[in-house]
Design an enzyme around this catalytic site. Structure first.
Site, PDB file in Angstrom:
ATOM      1  N   HIS A  30     -61.204  95.661 105.128  1.00 39.64           N
ATOM      2  CA  HIS A  30     -60.142  96.639 105.334  1.00 39.64           C
ATOM      3  C   HIS A  30     -60.691  98.064 105.419  1.00 39.64           C
ATOM      4  O   HIS A  30     -60.230  98.867 106.226  1.00 39.64           O
ATOM      5  CB  HIS A  30     -59.132  96.535 104.186  1.00 39.64           C
ATOM      6  CG  HIS A  30     -57.958  97.442 104.346  1.00 39.64           C
ATOM      7  ND1 HIS A  30     -56.902  97.128 105.165  1.00 39.64           N
ATOM      8  CD2 HIS A  30     -57.689  98.651 103.813  1.00 39.64           C
ATOM      9  CE1 HIS A  30     -56.019  98.111 105.117  1.00 39.64           C
ATOM     10  NE2 HIS A  30     -56.464  99.049 104.309  1.00 39.64           N
TER      11      HIS A  30
ATOM     12  N   HIS B  30     -49.606  97.476 106.797  1.00 40.72           N
ATOM     13  CA  HIS B  30     -49.500  97.161 105.373  1.00 40.72           C
ATOM     14  C   HIS B  30     -48.984  95.733 105.259  1.00 40.72           C
ATOM     15  O   HIS B  30     -48.030  95.456 104.539  1.00 40.72           O
ATOM     16  CB  HIS B  30     -48.603  98.172 104.648  1.00 40.72           C
ATOM     17  CG  HIS B  30     -49.160  98.581 103.321  1.00 40.72           C
ATOM     18  ND1 HIS B  30     -48.407  98.750 102.205  1.00 40.72           N
ATOM     19  CD2 HIS B  30     -50.439  98.833 102.940  1.00 40.72           C
ATOM     20  CE1 HIS B  30     -49.188  99.099 101.195  1.00 40.72           C
ATOM     21  NE2 HIS B  30     -50.419  99.154 101.610  1.00 40.72           N
TER      22      HIS B  30
ATOM     23  N   ARG C 213     -49.142 110.226 103.985  1.00 39.53           N
ATOM     24  CA  ARG C 213     -50.206 111.042 103.383  1.00 39.53           C
ATOM     25  C   ARG C 213     -51.382 111.255 104.340  1.00 39.53           C
ATOM     26  O   ARG C 213     -52.026 112.292 104.314  1.00 39.53           O
ATOM     27  CB  ARG C 213     -50.700 110.408 102.070  1.00 39.53           C
ATOM     28  CG  ARG C 213     -49.725 110.570 100.923  1.00 39.53           C
ATOM     29  CD  ARG C 213     -50.383 110.204  99.591  1.00 39.53           C
ATOM     30  NE  ARG C 213     -50.871 108.827  99.556  1.00 39.53           N
ATOM     31  CZ  ARG C 213     -50.117 107.753  99.374  1.00 39.53           C
ATOM     32  NH1 ARG C 213     -48.814 107.889  99.217  1.00 39.53           N
ATOM     33  NH2 ARG C 213     -50.636 106.541  99.360  1.00 39.53           N
TER      34      ARG C 213
ATOM     35  N   GLY D 104     -56.504 104.678 114.648  1.00 39.82           N
ATOM     36  CA  GLY D 104     -55.644 103.542 114.410  1.00 39.82           C
ATOM     37  C   GLY D 104     -56.171 102.735 113.255  1.00 39.82           C
ATOM     38  O   GLY D 104     -56.800 103.264 112.343  1.00 39.82           O
TER      39      GLY D 104
END
Lengths: 89, 752
Positions: free
Chosen positions: B60, B111, B132, B554
């Site tokens: 990730h 997510h 954020r 991205g």
């Protein structure tokens, strides 16, 4: 008839924004000395008939599947007898 | 974890006890990766260092399987049709010049895995995280969008995840006061057990307000501000998003992060005031991998080292060990680098907004990231080795053995409706199907108009917002991806996603400028999946080069699979465009009776991968529609030029012309009557790309003809608006009341 209480609380490691908001509001209202607030919820279930082991297991299943979100919450089941005495489970 | 005060694993301890067994495998590291860490450090890592490397080297955070493919996006000139990019790939989000001194930043992220585990909080914190990212660029977040994918509508797990995800997206975004201006909700059986929650945020800033994430200037103070650090999401996003779920019960699930949008709102206002006061030398949001990521990335991007005293980090739970603090993914936190003279002013602004802020360290002249715990050094690493020099895998990839058979099995040979009555029934059946039905049950839970700048939102083709209320300058954003097309041909599928998103932005009258992408795929350890990924990247890169628009950044989400079944390859493409004056835009849907209706673009017999094949036959096979990006570009130019002439425009995509007519008519209950030359079935249900249905005033047919010939776009007159039904001459008459009844009933019936 028996009354069963299910207390649901956010797990200790999980952020509790509601409890945090209460903690922030207390000193503004002049209540000092509180260092931590966790907010949960309480369910009171009236159970028909005898509270057998099976019925109690069912209440636990209700707590696990509907009353709490076991990913982020813990629950505790307590039985309040007809006489009003409590017994923990 | 053992009691930290008696078992603190320091750098000294690591040197004295070099052979201690370490749980690297449990943290998701491979043997060679662990060996590489030992080589970088010249000793075994401390447990804190191991925690940092394991999260930062996870799939990730490190993009270890995909960076060899993503690299090609940097070959695309970092320039939009109206100017140079102000910041590009590698920053938190790309920043584009949109004129009048304004810049816009946007990014889409996934997510997915957290939203499967805990739908509400997973989706909510997905929104919080992307907001954020945008904030860290110095931009004020102004809108969000959410492309979502779910399993079949009637599957029990969809009943579990969809309401939670939708409520989470709405709950968090609404509390922040950010309009949710669009997105997608798509259903396919491959997303069962792997729902996709992608979240996009758009932010606006003045050119001079741009801030980049770096820690430079020896002696500058490192400030952690925002929410306290707790035990939530330890290893959450990083470890979760890097491994396939196994059949473990709820008890073994890792703890999830819980979002607090009101804290995030304070963080936004506080951060923007700090920016305005010029108090920031560098800044980074805390997302996946938390402090491990923020400290190593800030230090790595700067020109020196960093020294952090970890015990200064404000904790929600005082029993947390240093390893846990480094890995915690508690939400609503930011890290800033501030000149010593500005610290007081910085703290004053934080205090004003009731945001807790603590100096946790400083920028040093060394080249190491040093982290102490109560005076003892627990981390001593080259920051670059954590943040940027993670492993790179050249994963094997190969065209799947089944690809040829899949492509040979076209939908063109499936039985088709022949009579008018059968066509009518098919139009209704498609309109009521999960992917084409009315999505307002979902979008009504989102505030689409808060702040008063939303010009277009669902059900329009794109979301459009005004960014200057004097000049009416605005931006439009669309997100799209047809995963079935991508399965049939990932190269073409990615280009089709790009083409559709590009077209959707242009239908409103905005000029497409740049893309952000969220690449959702199965396991990279499967060469079939890796091939899909490589092909999709190649398709996007070639497509962006042809269209002359850059990839601004991205996110990649892998391991979206259950057992051996990967999700449909889902490269979601978000295109952002600029419009000089939002009051001069083209609406979606018929606006008045009596307008002439035209089709722009060419219809071919392209039914493979179509919604018709999916809904009616449960079929997926053949080749996706052809992509002609030069034609898409000409079409977009026509649409931008045609603002003022066109009374409405609606993109043709899923469900073809039939669905576009139904949606256009239902928008304001204005019917339409069309005549189709050639095969009516193909005309109604083909999903050929590069098409838009437009209307003009009755006297403007010739003007549109002239415009179409100037741009070389095929133009077909279809008919006229008006009446209370969708009528296809010689075929059928479908009253709008009947169409609306089935179109709007699907989601409420499933969830209400």
């Amino acid at each position: 008839m028996a009354r069963v209480v299910v207390d649901v609380m956010p797990k200790p490691e999980i952020l509790d924004p509601q409890g945090k908001a209460v903690l922030g509001a207390l000193p503004r209202l002049g209540f000092d000395g509180v260092t931590e607030v966790r907010q949960g919820k309480r369910f009171e279930l009236e159970i028909d008939g005898d509270l057998t082991e099976d019925r109690l297991a069912e209440v636990n299943a209700m707590a696990e599947t509907l009353l709490s979100n076991p990913v982020i919450e813990d629950y505790a089941v307590r039985v309040i007898q007809e006489s009003g005495q409590e017994s923990g489970q | 974890m053992p009691d930290v005060r008696t078992h603190l694993d320091t750098v000294t301890a690591a040197e004295q006890d070099p052979d201690r067994e370490q749980p690297w495998a449990d943290l998701g590291l491979k043997a060679d990766e662990y060996a590489r860490i030992r080589e970088i450090l010249g000793r075994r890592p401390t447990s804190s260092e191991l925690a940092m490397y394991s999260v930062m080297w996870s799939e990730h955070c490190s993009y270890k399987s995909t960076k060899v493919h993503l690299k090609q996006f940097s070959d695309i000139p970092q320039e939009t049709p109206v100017g140079k990019m102000l910041a590009g790939i590698g920053e938190n989000a790309g920043v584009l010049d949109v004129g009048q001194g304004y810049a816009v930043t946007f990014k889409v992220e996934s997510h997915n895995h957290p939203s499967f585990v805990e739908p509400y909080q997973g989706a909510a914190t997905g929104v919080g995280g992307i907001v954020r990212d945008i904030l860290a660029m110095g931009a004020r977040p102004v809108a969000v969008m959410d492309p979502l994918r779910f399993g079949p509508l009637d599957a029990p797990d969809t009943q579990r995840v969809l309401p939670g995800i939708v409520a989470g997206v709405g709950g968090y975004g609404n509390c922040l006061g950010l309009p949710n201006i669009g997105g997608e909700a798509v259903f396919d059986e491959t997303y069962l057990g792997n729902p996709l929650v992608n979240a996009l945020c758009v932010g606006v800033l003045r050119h001079e307000d741009l801030h980049l994430a770096k820690a430079s200037g020896v002696g500058n103070q490192v400030i952690l501000y925002g929410a306290r650090t707790g035990g939530d999401g330890i290893g959450g996003v990083s470890v979760l998003a890097s491994e396939t779920f196994d059949a473990d019960g709820p008890a073994k699930r890792p703890s999830v992060q819980v979002g607090d949008p009101f804290m995030e709102k304070l963080l936004i206002e506080c951060t923007l005031e700090i920016f305005a006061a010029g108090l920031v030398a560098g800044i980074q949001d805390l997302g996946g991998a938390g402090l491990s990521c923020a400290t190593s990335e800030l230090a790595s991007a700067g020109d020196g080292g960093m020294h952090v005293e970890l015990d200064r980090v404000p904790l929600r739970d005082s029993t947390l060990a240093p390893e846990e603090i480094l890995m915690s993914e508690s939400q609503e936190r930011m890290m800033a680098v501030v000149e010593p003279g500005d610290v007081e002013a910085f703290m004053a602004i934080c205090a004003k907004w009731d945001v807790e802020a603590v100096v946790v360290g400083e920028v040093t002249d060394g080249d190491r990231l040093l982290i102490d715990w109560h005076g003892e050094c627990v981390v001593d690493v080259p920051p670059r080795s954590v943040a940027h020099d993670g492993p790179t895998y050249n994963r094997p990839f190969a065209r799947p053995a089944w690809q040829d058979a899949l492509q040979a099995d076209g939908a063109e040979s499936l039985p088709r409706p022949t009579t008018g009555a059968e066509l009518r029934a098919t139009v209704l059946r498609l309109a009521a199907s999960p992917n084409l039905c009315d999505k307002s049950w979902i979008t009504d839970q989102y505030d689409r108009y808060v702040q008063g700048n939303t010009v277009l939102a669902q059900p329009s083709d794109s979301g459009m917002i005004r960014i200057d209320d004097e000049t009416n300058l605005g931006v439009a954003v669309s997100t799209d991806c047809n995963g079935r097309f991508a399965k049939l041909d990932p190269y073409a599928g990615a280009r089709l996603a790009l083409a559709e998103s590009y077209r959707n932005v242009a239908t409103g009258g905005a000029r497409p400028l740049a893309i952000s992408d969220c690449l959702n795929f199965g396991s990279p350890e499967d060469p079939d999946v890796m091939w899909q990924f490589a092909e999709a990247c190649r398709g996007l890169k070639d497509g962006c080069l042809e269209l002359g628009i850059p990839v601004t950044g991205g996110n990649v989400s892998l391991y979206n699979q259950t057992g051996d079944t990967a999700i449909l390859p889902t490269p979601v493409v978000a295109v952002l465009g600029v419009i000089e004056d939002v009051t001069q835009r083209t609406p979606t849907g018929f606006q008045a009776a009596g307008d002439k209706v035209f089709l722009l673009g060419e219809t071919r017999e392209e039914l493979s991968g179509s919604e018709w094949a999916h809904v009616v036959h449960g079929h997926l096979g053949g080749l996706p529609p052809a992509v002609d990006l030069a034609a898409e570009q000409a079409l977009a130019e026509l649409l931008v030029d045609g603002v003022g002439l066109l009374t409405s425009a609606h993109d043709l995509s899923d469900g073809g012309l039939a669905q576009a007519l139904v949606e256009s008519a239902l928008r304001h209950d204005i019917g339409v009557s069309v005549r189709l030359a050639g095969d009516a079935f193909v005309g109604l249900f083909s999903e050929s790309a590069g098409r838009v249905v437009v209307t003009v005033a009755p006297t403007d047919g010739d003007a549109l003809g002239a415009l179409a010939s100037r741009y070389g776009v095929a133009l077909t007159e279809l008919g006229v608006t008006g009446g209370g039904s969708v009528t296809v001459e010689d075929q059928f008459d479908l009253p709008l009341v009947e169409a609306r009844a089935v179109w709007s009933a699907t989601l409420p019936a499933a969830f209400a």
